[in-house]
Design an enzyme around this catalytic site. Structure first.
Site, mmCIF file in Angstrom:
data_model
loop_
_atom_site.group_PDB
_atom_site.id
_atom_site.type_symbol
_atom_site.label_atom_id
_atom_site.label_comp_id
_atom_site.label_asym_id
_atom_site.label_seq_id
_atom_site.Cartn_x
_atom_site.Cartn_y
_atom_site.Cartn_z
ATOM 1 N N ASN A 31 0.830 -1.194 0.000
ATOM 2 C CA ASN A 31 0.000 0.000 0.000
ATOM 3 C C ASN A 31 0.872 1.255 0.000
ATOM 4 O O ASN A 31 1.982 1.265 0.520
ATOM 5 C CB ASN A 31 -1.011 0.006 1.153
ATOM 6 N N GLU A 37 0.319 5.365 0.704
ATOM 7 C CA GLU A 37 -0.602 6.400 1.165
ATOM 8 C C GLU A 37 -0.209 7.778 0.637
ATOM 9 O O GLU A 37 0.947 8.019 0.288
ATOM 10 C CB GLU A 37 -0.619 6.449 2.696
ATOM 11 N N CYS A 39 -4.234 0.735 -2.371
ATOM 12 C CA CYS A 39 -4.105 -0.519 -1.621
ATOM 13 C C CYS A 39 -3.059 -1.435 -2.243
ATOM 14 O O CYS A 39 -2.801 -1.389 -3.447
ATOM 15 C CB CYS A 39 -5.438 -1.257 -1.585
ATOM 16 N N GLU A 73 -3.216 -4.616 -2.894
ATOM 17 C CA GLU A 73 -3.749 -5.526 -3.901
ATOM 18 C C GLU A 73 -3.821 -4.851 -5.268
ATOM 19 O O GLU A 73 -3.453 -5.438 -6.280
ATOM 20 C CB GLU A 73 -5.149 -6.013 -3.507
ATOM 21 N N CYS A 84 -10.423 -4.701 0.626
ATOM 22 C CA CYS A 84 -11.534 -3.752 0.599
ATOM 23 C C CYS A 84 -12.401 -4.009 -0.640
ATOM 24 O O CYS A 84 -12.043 -4.801 -1.513
ATOM 25 C CB CYS A 84 -11.006 -2.319 0.597
ATOM 26 N N CYS A 122 -10.673 -3.345 -4.083
ATOM 27 C CA CYS A 122 -9.720 -4.403 -4.445
ATOM 28 C C CYS A 122 -10.450 -5.675 -4.848
ATOM 29 O O CYS A 122 -10.041 -6.364 -5.784
ATOM 30 C CB CYS A 122 -8.771 -4.676 -3.284
#
Length: 130
Positions: free
Chosen positions: A42, A44, A53, A55, A86, A89
């Site tokens: 990930n 940010e 993310c 994934e 999430c 993803c």
């Protein structure tokens, strides 16, 4: 029996995560039909909506490398119980890996297995676009 190489790759990717705001580091790894492992972590942003993310980073990296199909997915977090992907993803996993096995793991060594189909029943895809 040794550790699953896909979980090991996701664990290694997690260590590279850029999560200065949430401190929630996630690593992911995808397996291609030819055996290539593609990691992602990930990333940010101070503008939270731009955060990506692990994934999706792995999927985008895989597509950039010419892969459009993945057979297994591993996601690793430092949580009490393994953490599932999430919704965003899950949607992209559906589009690139609908039949994939999903290994959710934590740093304690707990592993939960799902399939993408189990994680996103009734998924939206190109069939709905007509």
């Amino acid at each position: 029996m040794g550790a699953d190489p896909l979980i090991a790759a996701a664990t290694s990717a997690r260590e590279k995560a850029f999560a200065p705001f949430s401190k929630f580091q996630v690593g992911a790894a995808l397996l291609t039909p030819d055996g290539t492992i593609i990691p992602g972590c990930n990333v940010e942003s101070a503008s939270y909506g731009l955060t990506m993310c692990a994934e999706r980073v792995a999927i985008f990296r895989g597509v950039t490398d010419g892969f459009h199909c993945f057979t297994r997915v591993a996601v690793v977090t430092d949580t009490a119980t393994p953490t599932p992907p999430c919704g965003a993803c899950r949607q992209l996993l559906w589009e690139f890996a609908p039949d994939a096995e999903v290994l959710l793991a934590n740093l304690k060594g707990d592993v939960v297995k799902w399939t993408v189909r189990e994680l996103i029943p009734g998924a939206f895809d190109a069939k709905q676009l007509g």
